[in-house]
Scaffold this active site. Sequence first.
Site, PDB file in Angstrom:
ATOM      1  N   ASP A 128     -10.446  23.218  -5.732  1.00 15.13           N
ATOM      2  CA  ASP A 128     -10.773  23.120  -4.305  1.00 15.13           C
ATOM      3  C   ASP A 128      -9.776  23.945  -3.497  1.00 15.13           C
ATOM      4  O   ASP A 128      -8.558  23.788  -3.643  1.00 15.13           O
ATOM      5  CB  ASP A 128     -10.727  21.652  -3.868  1.00 15.13           C
ATOM      6  CG  ASP A 128     -11.281  21.440  -2.470  1.00 15.13           C
ATOM      7  OD1 ASP A 128     -11.475  22.427  -1.736  1.00 15.13           O
ATOM      8  OD2 ASP A 128     -11.530  20.276  -2.109  1.00 15.13           O
ATOM      9  N   GLU A 185       6.884  -5.642   8.438  1.00 15.62           N
ATOM     10  CA  GLU A 185       6.072  -5.104   7.342  1.00 15.62           C
ATOM     11  C   GLU A 185       6.478  -3.672   7.000  1.00 15.62           C
ATOM     12  O   GLU A 185       5.661  -2.754   7.039  1.00 15.62           O
ATOM     13  CB  GLU A 185       4.590  -5.142   7.726  1.00 15.62           C
ATOM     14  CG  GLU A 185       4.063  -6.509   8.106  1.00 15.62           C
ATOM     15  CD  GLU A 185       2.689  -6.430   8.769  1.00 15.62           C
ATOM     16  OE1 GLU A 185       2.033  -5.370   8.670  1.00 15.62           O
ATOM     17  OE2 GLU A 185       2.280  -7.431   9.391  1.00 15.62           O
ATOM     18  N   GLY A 212       7.167  -0.364   4.920  1.00 17.63           N
ATOM     19  CA  GLY A 212       6.764   0.248   3.657  1.00 17.63           C
ATOM     20  C   GLY A 212       7.548   1.521   3.433  1.00 17.63           C
ATOM     21  O   GLY A 212       8.368   1.631   2.521  1.00 17.63           O
ATOM     22  N   LYS A 216       0.817  -1.220   0.000  1.00 20.15           N
ATOM     23  CA  LYS A 216       0.000   0.000   0.000  1.00 20.15           C
ATOM     24  C   LYS A 216       0.846   1.263   0.000  1.00 20.15           C
ATOM     25  O   LYS A 216       0.398   2.329  -0.434  1.00 20.15           O
ATOM     26  CB  LYS A 216      -0.921   0.017   1.222  1.00 20.15           C
ATOM     27  CG  LYS A 216      -0.212   0.058   2.564  1.00 20.15           C
ATOM     28  CD  LYS A 216      -1.209   0.054   3.714  1.00 20.15           C
ATOM     29  CE  LYS A 216      -0.514   0.026   5.076  1.00 20.15           C
ATOM     30  NZ  LYS A 216       0.144  -1.297   5.316  1.00 20.15           N
ATOM     31  N   HIS A 246       1.739  -3.677  15.324  1.00 18.09           N
ATOM     32  CA  HIS A 246       2.212  -2.553  14.514  1.00 18.09           C
ATOM     33  C   HIS A 246       2.218  -1.320  15.407  1.00 18.09           C
ATOM     34  O   HIS A 246       1.190  -0.964  15.974  1.00 18.09           O
ATOM     35  CB  HIS A 246       1.293  -2.333  13.307  1.00 18.09           C
ATOM     36  CG  HIS A 246       1.910  -1.540  12.198  1.00 18.09           C
ATOM     37  ND1 HIS A 246       2.420  -0.269  12.374  1.00 18.09           N
ATOM     38  CD2 HIS A 246       2.110  -1.846  10.878  1.00 18.09           C
ATOM     39  CE1 HIS A 246       2.897   0.175  11.213  1.00 18.09           C
ATOM     40  NE2 HIS A 246       2.724  -0.763  10.303  1.00 18.09           N
ATOM     41  N   TYR A 266       3.430   6.679   0.420  1.00 23.95           N
ATOM     42  CA  TYR A 266       2.037   7.106   0.570  1.00 23.95           C
ATOM     43  C   TYR A 266       1.770   8.377  -0.246  1.00 23.95           C
ATOM     44  O   TYR A 266       1.217   9.358   0.262  1.00 23.95           O
ATOM     45  CB  TYR A 266       1.681   7.281   2.050  1.00 23.95           C
ATOM     46  CG  TYR A 266       1.880   5.991   2.809  1.00 23.95           C
ATOM     47  CD1 TYR A 266       0.967   4.949   2.690  1.00 23.95           C
ATOM     48  CD2 TYR A 266       3.006   5.791   3.595  1.00 23.95           C
ATOM     49  CE1 TYR A 266       1.166   3.748   3.345  1.00 23.95           C
ATOM     50  CE2 TYR A 266       3.218   4.592   4.259  1.00 23.95           C
ATOM     51  CZ  TYR A 266       2.299   3.576   4.132  1.00 23.95           C
ATOM     52  OH  TYR A 266       2.509   2.383   4.776  1.00 23.95           O
TER      53      TYR A 266
END
Length: 469
Positions: free
Chosen positions: A416, A328, A330, A126, A254, A445
């Site tokens: 916006d 994990e 990322g 992700k 986590h 991200y």
Amino acid sequence: MATIATFINNEVCSSTTTLTELTNVNSAQNEQNSIDSKPVAIFNDDKLSVLLEDIKKDQSLTVSPHASDHEQISNALKAHIQSINNDTCAPGEENSFFVCDINEVRNLYKNWCDELPRVQPHYAVKCNPQPELIKILASFGVNFDCASKMEIDTILKLGISPDRIVFANPCKVGSHIRFAQQNGVEMTMFDNVEELHKIKKFHPNAKLFLRIATDDSTAQCRLSTKFGTHLSAVPELLQTIKDLQLNLVGISFHVGSGASDFGSLYKAVRDSRWVFDIATNQYGLPPLKTLDVGGGFQLASFKESSKILRLSLEEFFPENCGVNIIAEPGRYFAETALTLATHIIAKRKVNDDEAMIYINDGVYGNLNCILFDHQEPTPRILYHNDQFHYDDFQSTSPVSTPNHPYKVSIWGPTCDGLDCITKEYYMNRDLVVGDWLYFPNLGAYTSSAATPFNGFDQHVDTIFINQDL
């Protein structure tokens, strides 16, 4: 006060006080815990705080193990921008774009192996699902953390074996569980009784990890507010595992994405040890084989976090104890590997020394990390007045200085008013339409959550460099 054990390169040096003594572990109290009780409060926070402060003061732990390849990054940015003719290019040719340094990823993996040789990383897809990045990581030996059917499918379509995937979502869609079962993905997480019944129905032979909650109050993105069971609920889950005859293989946790309180790592490993012990000793389950220490790692603090994790593992899961350790990460693998370049598409002067600058990427695109990940990206001047300025790392400042007289606010391309990158930054050059900015360390991200809101396509090109080193 007694000295604290020092661990260098995962080896214990002599000291007068061990971490076991620091935390006053009382094994007799642990053995007296009943099935329905919480673990005895055996942790000494004050003494752990001393350890953490000593680690923070250790200057050797704050040095990055390597530097970015600025020359190659600069060359790639320059070549792409020079290929664009702003007067004749097709719509979208001048879009923002990334440069990804594969050698940076390679160095990060080497650094991981040096600091955490016992811990097998499973990259959190992700964070940045670029297929090329995934293939490179897979070639190094990194495995993968997936949270959905689509992420699993991404990995499988790249020819990566399903036994290298952990389906690390504790609360899954039923059809996604079936998809995992049909495609040989066996490892998955849970943190509640209802999920166990779902797994029993759709994937009864799955290899299960019980996810426990942690103190992630100082993390950049907290996760235990949503996932992870508290220790008081562990007995019910272990009993359900036994009743349903499911296969519990490990414990996971986590400490939050972008974690900064590494004492939470120590406490989570300690709590995991308690669950390992009662699962076998009190519930008669087969010995657990794997501990998943989750993510939250980032390069800027990796030497600190990895040292605390090594200390914790040596205390509670020493080598040759028969337990495999996985993680994990990322952000650690993606953040510093990518640089984003953006084009200035409009400018509105407020006065002689202040302007509003509009760029062709924003919070609905690859800078969504400002909203969703609480990041504060650093803009730098890349191209101005027909010259490239990548190497001027002092071209901008978050505060006014004599060398940065031009105040700007930076806005994204949508209609916006929320689409604001920064309301106040200071430049050493008076930027104009057609100039370029770049944002270093923007691989985590970012592109993974970009949207086509307002009709702006933000799934942009990525240029890969240093692939053959």
